[in-house]
Write an enzyme that holds these catalytic residues in place. Structure first.
Site, PDB file in Angstrom:
ATOM      1  N   SER A  31      12.119 -18.414 -22.873  1.00  0.00           N
ATOM      2  CA  SER A  31      12.306 -17.695 -24.110  1.00  0.00           C
ATOM      3  C   SER A  31      10.820 -17.757 -24.819  1.00  0.00           C
ATOM      4  CB  SER A  31      13.526 -17.985 -24.875  1.00  0.00           C
ATOM      5  OG  SER A  31      14.571 -17.874 -24.191  1.00  0.00           O
ATOM      6  N   HIS A  62      14.391 -10.503 -22.410  1.00  0.00           N
ATOM      7  CA  HIS A  62      14.020 -10.984 -21.114  1.00  0.00           C
ATOM      8  C   HIS A  62      13.587  -9.736 -20.387  1.00  0.00           C
ATOM      9  CE1 HIS A  62      15.258 -15.314 -21.180  1.00  0.00           C
ATOM     10  NE2 HIS A  62      15.795 -14.943 -22.225  1.00  0.00           N
ATOM     11  N   HIS A  84      19.921 -15.118 -15.276  1.00  0.00           N
ATOM     12  CA  HIS A  84      20.570 -16.274 -15.501  1.00  0.00           C
ATOM     13  C   HIS A  84      21.898 -16.202 -14.922  1.00  0.00           C
ATOM     14  CE1 HIS A  84      17.733 -16.367 -18.815  1.00  0.00           C
ATOM     15  NE2 HIS A  84      17.503 -17.368 -18.740  1.00  0.00           N
ATOM     16  N   TYR A  86      24.814 -16.874 -15.936  1.00  0.00           N
ATOM     17  CA  TYR A  86      25.916 -16.522 -17.025  1.00  0.00           C
ATOM     18  C   TYR A  86      25.861 -14.880 -16.989  1.00  0.00           C
ATOM     19  CZ  TYR A  86      22.080 -16.193 -20.192  1.00  0.00           C
ATOM     20  OH  TYR A  86      20.693 -15.876 -21.046  1.00  0.00           O
ATOM     21  N   GLU A  87      25.002 -14.210 -16.433  1.00  0.00           N
ATOM     22  CA  GLU A  87      24.819 -12.924 -16.632  1.00  0.00           C
ATOM     23  C   GLU A  87      25.802 -12.214 -15.445  1.00  0.00           C
ATOM     24  OE1 GLU A  87      20.835 -10.738 -17.270  1.00  0.00           O
ATOM     25  OE2 GLU A  87      20.293 -13.048 -17.116  1.00  0.00           O
ATOM     26  N   ALA A 114      13.529 -22.609 -22.796  1.00  0.00           N
ATOM     27  CA  ALA A 114      14.173 -23.001 -24.153  1.00  0.00           C
ATOM     28  C   ALA A 114      15.264 -23.890 -23.949  1.00  0.00           C
ATOM     29  CB  ALA A 114      14.298 -21.935 -24.802  1.00  0.00           C
ATOM     30  N   MET A 212      20.201 -23.468 -20.114  1.00  0.00           N
ATOM     31  CA  MET A 212      20.878 -22.427 -19.398  1.00  0.00           C
ATOM     32  C   MET A 212      20.189 -21.859 -17.929  1.00  0.00           C
ATOM     33  SD  MET A 212      22.821 -20.421 -22.179  1.00  0.00           S
ATOM     34  CE  MET A 212      23.356 -21.119 -23.478  1.00  0.00           C
ATOM     35  N   SER A 213      19.015 -22.736 -17.619  1.00  0.00           N
ATOM     36  CA  SER A 213      18.482 -22.162 -16.675  1.00  0.00           C
ATOM     37  C   SER A 213      17.538 -23.499 -15.829  1.00  0.00           C
ATOM     38  CB  SER A 213      16.964 -21.243 -17.109  1.00  0.00           C
ATOM     39  OG  SER A 213      16.399 -22.013 -18.044  1.00  0.00           O
ATOM     40  N   ASN A 236      15.900 -25.673 -30.670  1.00  0.00           N
ATOM     41  CA  ASN A 236      16.764 -26.226 -32.001  1.00  0.00           C
ATOM     42  C   ASN A 236      17.422 -27.479 -31.515  1.00  0.00           C
ATOM     43  OD1 ASN A 236      18.246 -24.450 -29.712  1.00  0.00           O
ATOM     44  ND2 ASN A 236      19.736 -25.940 -30.257  1.00  0.00           N
ATOM     45  N   HIS A 248      21.477 -17.194 -30.586  1.00  0.00           N
ATOM     46  CA  HIS A 248      20.241 -16.590 -29.695  1.00  0.00           C
ATOM     47  C   HIS A 248      18.963 -16.294 -30.497  1.00  0.00           C
ATOM     48  CE1 HIS A 248      18.159 -15.082 -26.323  1.00  0.00           C
ATOM     49  NE2 HIS A 248      18.557 -13.797 -26.656  1.00  0.00           N
TER      50      HIS A 248
HETATM   51  N1  HPA Z   1      22.149 -25.178 -25.572  1.00  0.00           N
HETATM   52  C1  HPA Z   1      22.116 -24.619 -24.384  1.00  0.00           C
HETATM   53  N2  HPA Z   1      20.821 -23.671 -24.156  1.00  0.00           N
HETATM   54  C2  HPA Z   1      19.935 -23.369 -25.125  1.00  0.00           C
HETATM   55  C3  HPA Z   1      20.153 -24.193 -26.247  1.00  0.00           C
HETATM   56  C4  HPA Z   1      20.916 -25.128 -26.603  1.00  0.00           C
HETATM   57  O1  HPA Z   1      21.128 -25.592 -27.725  1.00  0.00           O
HETATM   58  N3  HPA Z   1      18.869 -23.826 -26.992  1.00  0.00           N
HETATM   59  C5  HPA Z   1      18.330 -22.986 -26.203  1.00  0.00           C
HETATM   60  N4  HPA Z   1      18.672 -23.076 -25.136  1.00  0.00           N
END
Ligand code: HPA
Length: 273
Positions: A31, A62, A84, A86-87, A114, A212-213, A236, A248
Site C-alpha cells: 500500500s 491495488h 490477498h 481475504y478477497e 503496510a 494481511m499479506s 498505524n 483503510h
Molecule cells: N492490522 C492489519 N493489517 C494492517 C494494519 C493493522 O493494524 N495496518 C496496515 N495493515
C-alpha cells in the site's frame, strides 16, 4: 500434472513473449508504493488482465500490472497490486504471482507491505525489516499435492529472510540516514483489523508488526529456493494501542506519506543487491 502448477505454467506461456529481460529482483509493492515504478527505467508493462487466469485484486488502491524496468543497473520485475487471501481467492492463487516471477527468472523476492505496529518502540511511519515471521494464523500455501518441480514437500524455514540481503538493507538505511526497525511480522487473514485482545495476544507472541499479506508469499518463495527480504511500513499503531479506530484510508494515507523515504530505501537496497 499438478493443476496449481499447470495454472502457473499457463500464465507464463501467455506472457513469455512480452517479458523484456530476465529479472534479478521480484519486487512486490505494498500500500502506498504504487508509484514506485515512476522511479524506474521502465522497459515493459503487462496488465494482469492480459495474463491467462491471473488473479486480480478487488481492493481500491491495488491496481494490477507487472512492470519491468531497471533500478540503476538491476533488472527488476515489479508487482503493482497483489491479491490477498481475504478477497476470497484460494491461497494457491495468492502465491501464483510469486511462482510466476520465479519462472521469469527472478532470484530475489523483495516483499513490502503496510502493517500495524505492536512493538512499543515503533511509531507510525517507521520502516521495519523482517527478520522472521509468524505464519500460523494464515493458511499455508504449500498445502495440497506438493509441486515437486518447484521444491520439496517439507521445506526448512530456519532462515527465510536472507542474512546477506538483510545486511545490505541495513547498510542502505544507515548510509542514507533512514531509521530502520527490525522485527517479526505476523500475517493474519483480515479483512477485519484485529481486536485489542488479539493484539495483546500477538504482543505476547513477540510479534512486532501485523498485516494481511507477505508471509504466504515468503513461504512459497522459500519453497522454491528464492532469496527473500522484506520491509514493512508501519502505517498505524495496532488496535488498542492506537487511540483512534483503524481505517483503510488512514493506512493508505500513511503509506503515501511514507512513500518518498520508502522509495529511497528500496532503491538504495536494490542497487546493493
Ligand atoms: N492490522 C492489519 N493489517 C494492517 C494494519 C493493522 O493494524 N495496518 C496496515 N495493515
Amino acid at each position: 500434472m499438478n493443476s496449481v502448477y499447470e495454472k502457473v505454467l499457463g500464465c507464463y506461456e501467455s506472457i513469455k513473449d512480452k517479458i523484456p529481460f530476465t529479472p534479478k529482483v521480484a519486487l512486490v509493492l505494498g500500500s502506498g508504493l504504487g508509484n514506485y515504478a515512476d522511479t524506474m527505467d521502465v522497459k515493459a508493462e503487462i496488465d494482469y488482465h492480459d495474463i491467462k487466469d491471473f488473479p486480480i485484486s478487488t481492493v481500491p488502491g491495488h491496481a494490477g500490472k507487472f512492470i519491468f524496468g531497471y533500478v540503476d543497473k538491476v533488472p527488476v520485475v515489479c508487482m503493482k497490486g497483489r491479491v490477498h487471501f481475504y478477497e476470497g481467492y484460494p491461497i494457491s492463487d495468492v502465491v501464483l504471482p510469486t511462482r510466476l516471477m520465479k519462472m521469469m527468472g527472478a532470484e530475489i523476492l523483495f516483499l513490502t507491505n503496510a502493517s500495524g505496529g505492536l512493538n512499543p518502540e515503533y511509531k507510525a511511519g517507521d520502516f521495519m525489516m523482517l527478520t522472521d515471521h509468524i505464519s500460523i494464523f494464515a493458511p499455508n500455501p504449500l498445502i495440497g499435492q506438493n509441486i515437486d518441480e518447484l521444491g520439496t514437500r517439507f521445506p526448512d524455514m530456519s532462515q527465510v529472510y536472507d542474512l546477506d540481503l538483510q545486511e545490505k538493507i541495513r547498510k542502505a538505511a544507515k548510509d542514507n540516514d533512514i531509521k530502520l526497525q527490525e522485527g517479526i511480522y505476523c500475517q493474519l487473514t483480515g479483512p477485519s483489523f484485529e481486536s485489542p485482545a488479539e493484539i495483546k495476544l500477538l504482543g505476547k507472541l513477540a510479534v512486532d508488526t501485523v498485516g494481511m499479506s507477505t508471509v504466504v508469499e515468503a513461504i512459497a518463495a522459500n519453497h522454491m529456493g528464492m532469496k527473500i527480504c522484506g520491509i514493512s511500513c508501519v502505517c498505524n499503531l495496532a488496535a488498542g494501542i492506537s487511540e483512534t479506530p483503524l481505517t483503510h484510508e488512514e493506512v493508505q494515507e500513511a503509506g503515501k506519506a511514507a512513500a518518498p523515504l520508502f522509495t529511497k530505501l528500496i532503491t538504495e537496497s536494490i542497487k546493493s543487491f
